[in-house]
Write a protein that holds these residues in place. Sequence first.
Motif, PDB file in Angstrom:
ATOM      1  N   ASN A  65       3.711   0.881  -3.871  1.00  0.00           N
ATOM      2  CA  ASN A  65       2.787   1.769  -3.169  1.00  0.00           C
ATOM      3  C   ASN A  65       3.533   3.043  -2.775  1.00  0.00           C
ATOM      4  O   ASN A  65       4.616   2.971  -2.198  1.00  0.00           O
ATOM      5  CB  ASN A  65       2.293   1.029  -1.921  1.00  0.00           C
ATOM      6  CG  ASN A  65       1.178   1.763  -1.216  1.00  0.00           C
ATOM      7  OD1 ASN A  65       1.187   2.985  -1.129  1.00  0.00           O
ATOM      8  ND2 ASN A  65       0.205   1.024  -0.711  1.00  0.00           N
ATOM      9  N   THR A  92     -10.617   3.997   4.871  1.00  0.00           N
ATOM     10  CA  THR A  92      -9.735   2.966   5.432  1.00  0.00           C
ATOM     11  C   THR A  92      -8.257   3.253   5.174  1.00  0.00           C
ATOM     12  O   THR A  92      -7.395   2.641   5.794  1.00  0.00           O
ATOM     13  CB  THR A  92     -10.055   1.575   4.832  1.00  0.00           C
ATOM     14  OG1 THR A  92      -9.884   1.640   3.411  1.00  0.00           O
ATOM     15  CG2 THR A  92     -11.463   1.138   5.160  1.00  0.00           C
ATOM     16  N   GLN A  93      -7.948   4.179   4.261  1.00  0.00           N
ATOM     17  CA  GLN A  93      -6.554   4.346   3.842  1.00  0.00           C
ATOM     18  C   GLN A  93      -5.911   5.696   4.172  1.00  0.00           C
ATOM     19  O   GLN A  93      -4.691   5.777   4.295  1.00  0.00           O
ATOM     20  CB  GLN A  93      -6.447   4.146   2.319  1.00  0.00           C
ATOM     21  CG  GLN A  93      -6.954   2.793   1.835  1.00  0.00           C
ATOM     22  CD  GLN A  93      -6.087   1.643   2.274  1.00  0.00           C
ATOM     23  OE1 GLN A  93      -4.868   1.725   2.210  1.00  0.00           O
ATOM     24  NE2 GLN A  93      -6.690   0.565   2.745  1.00  0.00           N
ATOM     25  N   LYS A  96      -3.129   6.321   7.027  1.00  0.00           N
ATOM     26  CA  LYS A  96      -1.796   5.731   6.822  1.00  0.00           C
ATOM     27  C   LYS A  96      -0.906   6.695   6.048  1.00  0.00           C
ATOM     28  O   LYS A  96       0.267   6.846   6.355  1.00  0.00           O
ATOM     29  CB  LYS A  96      -1.918   4.426   6.025  1.00  0.00           C
ATOM     30  CG  LYS A  96      -2.475   3.264   6.811  1.00  0.00           C
ATOM     31  CD  LYS A  96      -2.278   1.956   6.084  1.00  0.00           C
ATOM     32  CE  LYS A  96      -2.991   1.923   4.761  1.00  0.00           C
ATOM     33  NZ  LYS A  96      -3.078   0.579   4.176  1.00  0.00           N
ATOM     34  N   ASN A 209       2.319  -2.518   4.065  1.00  0.00           N
ATOM     35  CA  ASN A 209       2.072  -1.079   4.207  1.00  0.00           C
ATOM     36  C   ASN A 209       2.005  -0.592   5.645  1.00  0.00           C
ATOM     37  O   ASN A 209       1.984   0.605   5.884  1.00  0.00           O
ATOM     38  CB  ASN A 209       0.751  -0.707   3.520  1.00  0.00           C
ATOM     39  CG  ASN A 209       0.810  -0.880   2.031  1.00  0.00           C
ATOM     40  OD1 ASN A 209       1.900  -0.890   1.462  1.00  0.00           O
ATOM     41  ND2 ASN A 209      -0.329  -1.039   1.392  1.00  0.00           N
TER      42      ASN A 209
END
Length: 212
Positions: A65, A92-93, A96, A209
């Motif tokens: 990732n 949702t990502q 981050k 993550n």
Amino acid sequence: MSETKTTFLLADDHSLIRQGLVFMLEEIGSDYEILQATNLSQILETVKANEIDFAIIDAHFPDGNSLSILPKIKEINPNIKIMIFTGIDEATQSLKFINAGANGFLSKLSEEEEIKQAILRMLRYGQYISPVTQELLMSSMNNPQLINPLKSLTEREIEIAELYAKGLGNLEIASRLDLKQNTISTVKKRIFEKLNIENIVELAELIKNNHD
């Protein structure tokens, strides 16, 4: 823009995506040098060997990732501007990646015009924050678990989640923590509900993550 050539790094393991971005940069016009990478180690090697101004990077590669290498890229070149260009869910990502050092986040499902505008904004202002991510950033000021969903778990739940992620089953976890097996099953159900996931693979990915 200045007279000096702007250097782009296009990093994606699919050549069609990279080629599409090359065409788009050609349409935008200007004096660009374009470098390409197909995996995480190539990205780091290219950043070390070249003075890159802008990097457009996918979220996932066969060797991992890209979230894991964003801090390393910024360490090598603090001035590089990074846009994550990916098929994963922005809602949702994206936080981050922004939190890890990205200057922009764009979905591969975006219309061509939006992709062009995002690249232009990166060139002009050094960042591209879509309306979706802007809203998330505002919400995250009051709700840290939007950036790291693990913050919604108790210490005991995190402990059990990490054991599941390491491949242990209910019986092994119950034995290790001196708890009943049905207690572990109940906690597992609660962890899945809180994190909105359906299996151990997703749990392992989240833990990998989101570790501080």
